[in-house]
Design an enzyme around this catalytic site. Structure first.
Site, PDB file in Angstrom:
ATOM      1  N   ALA A  65      43.109  29.893  44.115  1.00 34.10           N
ATOM      2  CA  ALA A  65      43.753  28.714  43.539  1.00 34.10           C
ATOM      3  C   ALA A  65      45.184  28.596  44.053  1.00 34.10           C
ATOM      4  O   ALA A  65      45.791  29.577  44.470  1.00 34.10           O
ATOM      5  CB  ALA A  65      43.755  28.826  42.023  1.00 34.10           C
ATOM      6  N   GLY A 107      39.655  32.363  43.279  1.00 39.69           N
ATOM      7  CA  GLY A 107      38.791  31.202  43.451  1.00 39.69           C
ATOM      8  C   GLY A 107      38.103  31.187  44.804  1.00 39.69           C
ATOM      9  O   GLY A 107      37.000  30.637  44.942  1.00 39.69           O
ATOM     10  N   GLU A 110      35.140  33.269  44.357  1.00 38.78           N
ATOM     11  CA  GLU A 110      34.209  32.549  43.470  1.00 38.78           C
ATOM     12  C   GLU A 110      33.465  31.459  44.240  1.00 38.78           C
ATOM     13  O   GLU A 110      32.276  31.240  44.030  1.00 38.78           O
ATOM     14  CB  GLU A 110      34.971  31.960  42.291  1.00 38.78           C
ATOM     15  CG  GLU A 110      35.483  33.047  41.346  1.00 38.78           C
ATOM     16  CD  GLU A 110      36.296  32.494  40.191  1.00 38.78           C
ATOM     17  OE1 GLU A 110      37.335  31.851  40.476  1.00 38.78           O
ATOM     18  OE2 GLU A 110      35.890  32.672  39.041  1.00 38.78           O
ATOM     19  N   GLU A 130      42.739  37.835  39.245  1.00 38.81           N
ATOM     20  CA  GLU A 130      43.299  36.933  38.230  1.00 38.81           C
ATOM     21  C   GLU A 130      44.004  37.668  37.096  1.00 38.81           C
ATOM     22  O   GLU A 130      45.004  37.190  36.563  1.00 38.81           O
ATOM     23  CB  GLU A 130      42.202  36.040  37.644  1.00 38.81           C
ATOM     24  CG  GLU A 130      41.722  34.940  38.571  1.00 38.81           C
ATOM     25  CD  GLU A 130      40.613  35.379  39.531  1.00 38.81           C
ATOM     26  OE1 GLU A 130      40.397  36.600  39.697  1.00 38.81           O
ATOM     27  OE2 GLU A 130      39.969  34.490  40.116  1.00 38.81           O
TER      28      GLU A 130
END
Ligand code: NAI
Length: 703
Positions: A65, A107, A110, A130
């Site tokens: 992110a 992310g 992910e 995270e």
């Protein structure tokens, strides 16, 4: 950048290769997400498309992110990662292969877990970090990683936030590690799997659910620490548990809701602040874009005492050839022996690989005289803190070092301009202020003297990165950023003891608040003789500054701290664990009486606010004088050099959290206390301006 350039697809026979071009790290900001989605839709609409490869354009697949976007509405705006993008991939009629190089973090991983297959270069860095940002995975990480590699390994990885190389990835995560050209390998792999049905989707995997709740309860008990320190911890455990107990649809919704709660919880902001601040600190204001770092291979360290030894170890471990010098070769030999022994112990404890240990042998050698330093690309001086000795060393270095070598001093407080002045090349002189122990502590203050060249600064930054340090640039002043501020913090701690607190109370209050070590334990560790030198200097340079007189009394007893087994605390033989110094309290009480101070009960709140606001007020002066480039740099210094708790974000962010208006009002109230130094509590004009203008200290910091 125009959205249409952010992702583009190359067509090779029946395969669409979608290349993500969202900057060097492919941070998954809204524009990039939209561009990837557009290419996925194009692939889905192409009847000839038999497979899709998703690959990063520049240095990485995706580092996750965009944290700058994270606290704005764009972060979750359509098309979002967790739903639209990943679910679109999962629903494709043709397989999507993630081809990973560089990194797939947060992310980014992910996104890869949402693909049907994953291939990676061996050195790609993977992980879900995270938790270190106060968060948890929010785009399926807690649901898909356990389904890929199993509950326990997934839970460990997510709770530690650890990153790892693809060639050491747990089984089930990467389908193929490729040493050859990634794009070609991806095309070949895509051709192999194009016709395979059903396509593997991690969300469809059923995890064994027996004993899960018992195991998770065990984990919860094991990790029940102060939840403020790692806000993501409990929600991660709950969410991973759901991966085993509930279908993916439900687990994903619950994960996303928990992520949203964390993201909007103010308690998690400091973690993101710290992360971004540490990266920003590497940017030097006003540096010429043409300034090129000079190559660094061989390093010299002068002074093999506590600091020189640590610096030499850090350099050797980072791959430098190190020549260590002191007044006698015996001193150096002892230091090298100690380093070798510590490496052997590290191997025994499994903290150092045997082959890495072998590579260290011979990298750290004795320099019998300055003649052995001729080839050094950088020399770091760590001799005694005495200007005459520093002058002698720099004159000698100037005479032997080759042109272009960097001359660095590890001085804690001496004037780097004056040190540079004895050389014929002040542009090459810089301060490199390491913290003790230098091979462990993360912080490096880079001191920019008046004549320091941009190249010397750029080279110092590269050195910091190679040593794995977090670097902060400071201008010359006594104590630079960290020690100049800590002096005010310690002064308040000592005033508090003169007024009624005990050292243990002060330490307990600040440690309870989150500091790794209270001020009196810190003083005993550093040595009470060392801080006495600062007070002596101040008495001459700044006679108007009022100092507590208690520490002189401690010093006159010979209570130097850990090294004499007695200081503000007692240390039982062979132990570094402080116990009460029973001789101290009567001394303190008599001292307060002699000052005419009536001792009073002092609460934790006053202790915390006086000590921390002392940091803030001095920090404001440091900013106004340009000693620090920006407030977040001050926070980086405190987080990495002084045990300031990460969940508080640093002293300047703490002041913001408290509120500058409140901070100023509290300082004014402290100024009414006649003991101590009322004048110090005049809020610095920078704080006043920002408080009165209802502005933030961080206004104007580049995002
Ligand atoms: P130390 O006393 O442990 O070591 C100094 C070493 O320098 C000794 O081995 C001594 O023999 C050697 N030395 C003295 N004169 C020399 C000369 N002319 N040529 C070659 N070697 C010479 O001192 P420490 O603690 O390692 O401090 C060194 C420097 O690092 C000082 O400037 C100090 O202010 C600074 N510093 C110290 C920190 C600490 O926590 N101890 C932290 C950060 C900086």
């Amino acid at each position: 950048m125009n959205e249409s350039n952010l992702a583009n697809a190359e067509r090779h026979a029946g395969t669409h290769v979608i290349v993500m071009n969202g900057g060097p790290l492919n941070l998954l900001a809204r524009q990039l997400r939209a561009a990837i989605l557009r290419e996925l839709d194009a692939a889905a609409a192409d009847p000839d498309c038999r497979a899709v490869v998703l690959v990063g354009g520049a240095r990485a697949f995706s580092a996750g992110a965009d944290l700058v976007e994270m606290d704005t509405p764009d972060s979750l705006a359509d098309p979002c990662l967790h739903l639209t993008l990943i679910e679109t991939i999962e629903a494709m009629d043709v397989p999507v292969v993630a081809a990973i190089h560089g990194s797939a973090l947060g992310g980014g991983l992910e996104l890869a877990l949402g693909c049907h297959y994953r291939i990676a270069t061996p050195d790609s860095l993977l992980g879900l970090p995270e938790i270190t940002l106060g968060l948890m995975p929010g785009a399926g990480g807690t649901q898909r990683l356990p389904r890929a590699i199993g509950m326990e390994p997934a839970l460990n990885l997510i709770l530690e936030g650890r990153t790892f190389r693809a060639d050491t990835a747990p089984e089930g995560l990467i389908d193929r590690v490729v040493k050859s050209d990634l794009r070609e390998a991806a095309l070949a792999f895509a051709a192999e799997v194009a016709g395979k049905r059903p396509m593997p989707r991690l969300r469809d995997v059923r995890l064994p659910s027996d004993n899960v709740q018992g195991f998770m309860q065990f984990v919860r008990n094991a990790v029940s620490r102060d939840p403020r320190r790692l806000p993501g911890l409990r929600p991660i455990v709950d969410s991973v548990e759901r991966a085993a107990l509930e279908p993916a649809d439900r687990g994903l919704v619950a994960e996303y809701a928990a992520f949203g709660r964390l993201r909007s919880d103010a308690a998690t902001r400091p973690f993101r602040h710290a992360f971004l601040a540490e990266r920003r600190a590497f940017t030097i204001d006003g540096l010429s874009p043409d300034a090129r770092p000079r190559p660094l291979r061989q390093a010299a360290v002068i002074g093999a005492g506590a600091m020189g030894q640590g610096i030499a170890i850090a350099l050797a471990e980072a791959g430098f050839e190190v020549r260590l010098m002191d007044r006698s070769t015996q001193v150096v030999e002892r230091a090298i022996d100690a380093a070798e022994q510590s490496w052997d112990r590290a191997v025994q404890r499994g903290r150092l690989r045997a082959e890495d240990r072998a590579a260290l042998t011979g990298r750290l050698v004795v320099a019998a005289s300055y003649d052995y330093l001729r080839e050094a690309d950088i020399a770091i001086e760590a001799v005694v803190e005495d200007m005459a000795v520093k002058h002698e060393v720099f004159t000698a270095l100037d005479a032997v070092l080759k042109p272009g070598a960097i001359l660095a001093t590890n001085t804690s407080a001496l004037d780097v301009n004056a040190i540079a002045g004895v050389t014929s090349r002040p542009g090459d002189v810089v301060g490199l202020h390491f913290f003790n122990p230098a091979n462990v502590m993360k912080l490096l203050e880079i001191v920019r003297a008046d004549a320091t060249s941009d190249e010397a600064l750029a080279t110092s930054m590269v050195l910091a990165r190679r040593l794995g340090k977090v670097a902060v640039v400071a201008r010359v002043c006594d104590g630079f950023i960290g020690n100049r501020m800590v002096e005010q913090y310690i002064r308040q701690a000592q005033f508090l003891v003169e007024e009624g607190a005990t050292p243990a109370q002060v330490d307990r209050a600040l440690e309870g608040w989150g500091m790794a070590m209270g001020p009196f334990r810190m003083l005993d560790l550093a040595g009470n003789d060392v801080t006495a030198l600062v007070r002596q200097r101040r008495a001459i340079e700044m006679p108007q500054m009022i100092y507590p007189t208690l520490p002189d009394l401690i010093l006159s007893r010979g209570w130097l701290g850990q090294k004499t087994a007695k200081g503000w605390y007692d240390y039982p033989p062979g132990s570094r664990k402080p116990v009460e110094n029973r001789d101290l309290l009567p001394l303190i009480e008599a001292h307060s009486a002699s000052l005419g101070v009536e001792r009073r009960k002092i609460g934790a709140e006053e202790i915390i606010e006086r000590c921390l606001l002392a940091l803030v007020n001095e920090g404001a002066a440091i900013l106004a004088e340009g000693v620090a480039q920006r407030p977040s740099d001050i926070d980086v210094v405190y987080l990495n050099g002084y045990g300031f708790p990460r969940h508080r974000g640093g002293p300047m962010l703490w002041a913001e959290t408290l509120g500058l208006v409140s901070a100023v009002r509290k300082m004014r109230r402290f100024a009414l206390n006649p003991h101590g130094d009322p004048a110090f509590w005049e809020p610095h004009h920078l704080l006043l301006e920002r408080a009165e203008g209802l502005q933030s200290l961080f206004d104007g910091e580049a995002a």
